[in-house]
Scaffold this motif. Sequence first.
Motif, PDB file in Angstrom:
ATOM      1  N   HIS A  82      -0.812  -4.101  -8.006  1.00 33.85           N
ATOM      2  CA  HIS A  82      -0.541  -4.035  -6.563  1.00 33.85           C
ATOM      3  C   HIS A  82       0.517  -5.052  -6.160  1.00 33.85           C
ATOM      4  O   HIS A  82       0.563  -6.152  -6.698  1.00 33.85           O
ATOM      5  CB  HIS A  82      -1.855  -4.308  -5.812  1.00 33.85           C
TER       6      HIS A  82
ATOM      7  N   ASP B 260       1.958   1.540  -3.522  1.00 34.07           N
ATOM      8  CA  ASP B 260       1.211   0.312  -3.245  1.00 34.07           C
ATOM      9  C   ASP B 260       0.429  -0.231  -4.440  1.00 34.07           C
ATOM     10  O   ASP B 260       0.124  -1.421  -4.504  1.00 34.07           O
ATOM     11  CB  ASP B 260       0.264   0.591  -2.064  1.00 34.07           C
TER      12      ASP B 260
ATOM     13  N   HIS C  77      -3.611  -4.056   3.285  1.00 27.90           N
ATOM     14  CA  HIS C  77      -2.418  -3.564   2.591  1.00 27.90           C
ATOM     15  C   HIS C  77      -1.487  -2.833   3.553  1.00 27.90           C
ATOM     16  O   HIS C  77      -1.937  -2.196   4.505  1.00 27.90           O
ATOM     17  CB  HIS C  77      -2.812  -2.557   1.501  1.00 27.90           C
ATOM     18  N   GLY C  78      -0.201  -2.887   3.241  1.00 28.77           N
ATOM     19  CA  GLY C  78       0.770  -2.011   3.905  1.00 28.77           C
ATOM     20  C   GLY C  78       1.117  -2.364   5.337  1.00 28.77           C
ATOM     21  O   GLY C  78       1.850  -1.610   5.984  1.00 28.77           O
TER      22      GLY C  78
ATOM     23  N   ALA D  38       0.341   6.020   4.501  1.00 25.95           N
ATOM     24  CA  ALA D  38      -0.465   6.125   3.286  1.00 25.95           C
ATOM     25  C   ALA D  38      -1.354   7.357   3.455  1.00 25.95           C
ATOM     26  O   ALA D  38      -2.215   7.393   4.338  1.00 25.95           O
ATOM     27  CB  ALA D  38      -1.310   4.875   3.083  1.00 25.95           C
TER      28      ALA D  38
ATOM     29  N   TYR E 253      -4.357   2.856   1.776  1.00 23.33           N
ATOM     30  CA  TYR E 253      -4.268   1.396   1.711  1.00 23.33           C
ATOM     31  C   TYR E 253      -5.686   0.821   1.664  1.00 23.33           C
ATOM     32  O   TYR E 253      -6.619   1.382   2.250  1.00 23.33           O
ATOM     33  CB  TYR E 253      -3.591   0.840   2.965  1.00 23.33           C
TER      34      TYR E 253
END
Length: 498
Positions: A110, A121, A430-431, A471, A477
């Motif tokens: 990651h 990701d 995430h993201g 995503a 994510y």
Amino acid sequence: MMKRRDFLFGSAALATGAVLAGKVPLVGMARAAAPDLDGRARLQMPPLLDATQSGEFTLNLQEGTQRFVMNNPSPTFGINQGYLGPTVRMAPGSSRADVKNTLDEGVAMHWHGLLVPGEQDGGPHQPIAAGGRWNTDLDINQLPATAWYHAHTHGRTAQQVYNGLAGFIQIDDGRDHDRGLPSNYGVDDLFLVIQDKRFDENGLLVFDSSMMTAMHGFFGNTIVVNGQVGAVCTPPKGLTRLRLLNGSNARSYGLFFDDLREMHLIATDSGYLQKPTALTQLRLAPGERVEVLVDFSKGGPARLLSWGDMNQSLKGYQGPIPTNIQEWSALGAYSILPFQPDERLKSGVDRLPDELDGEPAEMAQKPVRTREFTLDMGMGMMMARAMGGSMMGINGKGFDMERIDVEAKVGTVERWIISAHMQVHPFHIHGVKFLVENQVGQPPRPEERGWKDTVIVEEESQVLVRFDHAAPKERPYMYHCHILEHEDAGMMGQMSVT
Ligand code: C2O
Ligand code: CU
Ligand code: CU
């Protein structure tokens, strides 16, 4: 939990100069003396893998060894080397990563801090089989930042990161010199990953995955910086940029210098502030990064310390400044890294920039909704059964690869209120990048006022999250506690952004 006196204060006995000492580029003033390191090794930087021109890079996940203590090679995992990986420098735009897994086990890799689409990701839905390979584009459309890459394998993240599957990422637009920032890699721009480890009587790495460890997270009794124990950092005698990454599995740090000198914060997780903020102490939880400028122009030794028990709460210090490590230790602090400025090195910068060009820490849009997340510690079977067999969860549910917990919309902003009890948890999404609005009703600490991707939750943290990247449900994510044992035990959820 560890006792403070178990810590090693960078002792000469543990340094293995001949093995660890390497070359450091020297500039100017050739006749100035080398710093007296008292027999200790010089701290090394991770090798630089500069992909800004080629737009592509290769990471080889491999078995290796590292001589941490007693000069004994301990089995480890590494990336293009024995332990940890190179610093991957990328320019904004598109890069291509080629990740080869030569290990005997699957690994998902990651990019923590890269704001890339879900397909790129590298979460637990994208494991690279043993002997396999993952080629992915990385569409980087964000401002300069210090990010990192690390293993994110379903149920195996803690062990794999502990073994060494992690490295820095530098997003670099080539304009740091114009910004008045030190940018000479490994000379006045230093990358420092702080970890804590345990070793057996032969100096081999020890990891323990017992229930108790899963509950509290894994704590070592020895500080390791850039894979070295007891080494000395040798900055130039001048203004130096320290990029600090907490790459520990569970331990939070409360960092300060032994003379309480100022650390001028220039960047948080997701990039530059608008101007430097002077701090004497800062808290750094697993997964978080800060960049600070520190003045070593007086020469003379200095020592970066941490308060103990940072996973409980942060205390500040007001009293007189102790003059040695024993006195600090009596106050509950321990050593992270000694510094000994090297007069032969020069900093490219001799004054602090007044301003930086970071994105203003303001959310232009109003949140479209509020979501609440409670980080749950399962106490025993009943709770574990309720959370679908997991020891840990979020909102009463353990992590489930088949379940999407949050569906967000690209281009919107949401308010997330994350709460936790009994222990401090670093919460990562995430993201996205977000702004911390408040923590238990108080304004965020100064080191948490820029754009971030990881935030400490001590009782409650409220953040405004902006969803700029997509995503799909098949490549969601993650959001999770960055105490890696908690993540592996189920304190993680999945989010699609469409
Ligand atoms: Cu640094 Cu989901 O991880
Ligand atoms: Cu991440
Ligand atoms: Cu946690």
